[in-house]
Design a protein around this motif. Structure first.
Motif, short mmCIF file in Angstrom:
data_model
loop_
_atom_site.label_atom_id
_atom_site.label_comp_id
_atom_site.label_asym_id
_atom_site.label_seq_id
_atom_site.Cartn_x
_atom_site.Cartn_y
_atom_site.Cartn_z
N ASN A 86 0.87 -1.17 0.00
CA ASN A 86 0.00 0.00 0.00
C ASN A 86 0.91 1.22 0.00
O ASN A 86 1.79 1.34 0.86
CB ASN A 86 -0.90 0.03 1.23
N TYR A 88 1.34 5.41 0.18
CA TYR A 88 0.70 6.62 0.72
C TYR A 88 1.64 7.80 0.54
O TYR A 88 2.86 7.65 0.57
CB TYR A 88 0.45 6.48 2.23
N ALA A 108 -3.94 7.83 0.68
CA ALA A 108 -3.62 6.62 -0.10
C ALA A 108 -3.29 7.05 -1.52
O ALA A 108 -3.96 7.90 -2.11
CB ALA A 108 -4.80 5.67 -0.09
#
Length: 137
Positions: A86, A88, A108
């Motif tokens: 992920n 960010y 995000a």
């Protein structure tokens, strides 16, 4: 020997016994902090890991550069290995920690998933970045 029960309040205001707190703490033990900055030309900073998902901070200047993500994936993910990341941004300069503070959690940028079991790979970008509006999140 007598046992004393200790009640602990979590950061979310929940109360639990010391035993439950140890379970909660050990469940979060997979959250590993990492250095806040990357060497020049190196991998982007890895905030840590939550389970199998690696959390990576994208420099603001590269957040919309699809090729930059491809370069980072070659540094962060071993070829032919399952890899979940992920990405960010951190435009506010909030302290980097896992779990992520709200200021970073709300930024995000992208998600990458490669599953060798499923023989599948997927990269999706946040709609706010306007990198790939088809299938964005």
């Amino acid at each position: 020997m007598s046992q004393r029960w200790v009640t602990i309040t979590t950061r979310h205001g929940r109360r639990c016994s010391a035993v439950a707190a140890l379970v909660l703490l050990s469940a979060g033990a997979g959250a590993q902090p990492a250095p806040a900055s990357a060497p020049a030309g190196g991998a982007w900073p890895v905030a840590g890991r939550q389970g199998i998902i690696e959390v990576v901070i994208v420099p603001d200047a590269e957040a919309r550069d699809r090729d930059a993500y491809v370069r980072q994936l070659s540094l962060l993910c071993e070829p032919r290995r399952t890899c979940f990341i992920n990405f960010y941004t951190n435009s506010t300069g909030a302290p980097v920690a896992v779990p992520l503070p709200d200021a970073i959690e709300h930024e995000a940028a992208a998600v990458f998933r490669r599953s060798m079991k499923q023989n599948a790979e997927m990269m999706r970008f946040a709609c706010r970045l306007h990198v790939d509006d088809d299938g964005c999140f």
